[in-house]
Motif scaffolding. Structure first.
Motif, PDB file in Angstrom:
ATOM      1  N   PRO A  60       0.822  -1.207   0.000  1.00 37.48           N
ATOM      2  CA  PRO A  60       0.000   0.000   0.000  1.00 37.48           C
ATOM      3  C   PRO A  60       0.857   1.258   0.000  1.00 37.48           C
ATOM      4  O   PRO A  60       2.001   1.253   0.445  1.00 37.48           O
ATOM      5  CB  PRO A  60      -0.795  -0.114   1.298  1.00 37.48           C
ATOM      6  N   GLN A  61       0.287   2.312  -0.490  1.00 35.16           N
ATOM      7  CA  GLN A  61       0.956   3.605  -0.478  1.00 35.16           C
ATOM      8  C   GLN A  61       0.983   4.128   0.963  1.00 35.16           C
ATOM      9  O   GLN A  61       0.147   3.739   1.782  1.00 35.16           O
ATOM     10  CB  GLN A  61       0.226   4.595  -1.385  1.00 35.16           C
ATOM     11  N   ASP A 107      -4.839   4.654   6.802  1.00 31.41           N
ATOM     12  CA  ASP A 107      -6.197   4.121   6.809  1.00 31.41           C
ATOM     13  C   ASP A 107      -6.212   2.668   7.261  1.00 31.41           C
ATOM     14  O   ASP A 107      -7.087   2.260   8.045  1.00 31.41           O
ATOM     15  CB  ASP A 107      -6.825   4.235   5.417  1.00 31.41           C
ATOM     16  N   ARG A 140      -0.012   6.821   2.411  1.00 33.95           N
ATOM     17  CA  ARG A 140      -1.255   7.408   2.935  1.00 33.95           C
ATOM     18  C   ARG A 140      -2.318   6.340   3.143  1.00 33.95           C
ATOM     19  O   ARG A 140      -3.187   6.490   3.994  1.00 33.95           O
ATOM     20  CB  ARG A 140      -1.765   8.529   2.060  1.00 33.95           C
ATOM     21  N   GLU A 141      -2.252   5.233   2.393  1.00 25.56           N
ATOM     22  CA  GLU A 141      -3.173   4.118   2.618  1.00 25.56           C
ATOM     23  C   GLU A 141      -2.821   3.390   3.911  1.00 25.56           C
ATOM     24  O   GLU A 141      -3.686   2.770   4.535  1.00 25.56           O
ATOM     25  CB  GLU A 141      -3.128   3.142   1.449  1.00 25.56           C
TER      26      GLU A 141
END
Length: 145
Positions: free
Chosen positions: A89-90, A96, A92-93
């Motif tokens: 995942p990136q 989350d 910023r992900e």
């Protein structure tokens, strides 16, 4: 293609990446599975490394996932295993994902605590019911006299 007993031909390379692009590049190389990384600073303490906080966060998320998996297996809920690894995942992900895992872990712990409390209450009430039945028989015998 190399043989089973001998490794493939390898080339030692050194990559210089900008900090902003390092995560994307390393995750892409890792997903390809064609790269082996060497630690060029073996004498550096783990706490002095640049991305130690991110590694800790990942370890904590992995712990939460293992806990969720253990609870799922304990309850016999079937899980879909696609066999392939998901893409990294990136950053910023990751925030989350971290929040989602935290929420799921807390909810599951609360559900487990509530289930234990309900089980205890059930056992206490069952015990009281049996006591009342036994004492009712005793009082019925006494009232017959």
């Amino acid at each position: 293609m190399g043989s089973l007993f001998r490794s493939e031909e390898m080339t030692l390379c050194q990559l210089f990446l900008q900090s902003e692009a390092a995560y994307a590049c390393v995750s892409e190389l890792g997903e390809l599975g064609l790269v082996q990384f060497r630690d060029l600073n073996p004498d550096v303490n783990a706490f002095q490394r640049k991305f130690v906080n991110e590694v800790r966060r990942c370890d904590e998320m992995e712990r939460k996932l293992r806990y969720l998996e253990k609870e799922i297996k304990k309850d016999g809920i079937p899980m879909l295993d696609t066999g392939d690894s998901p893409e990294a995942p990136q950053p910023r992900e990751m925030i989350d994902l971290e929040a989602t895992f935290e929420k799921l872990e807390n909810e599951l712990r609360e559900v487990n605590q509530n289930a234990e409390a309900l089980k205890r209450n059930f056992l206490e009430l069952t015990e009281l019911k049996h006591i009342l039945r036994k004492t009712q028989v005793f009082f019925d015998e006494v009232s017959d006299f």
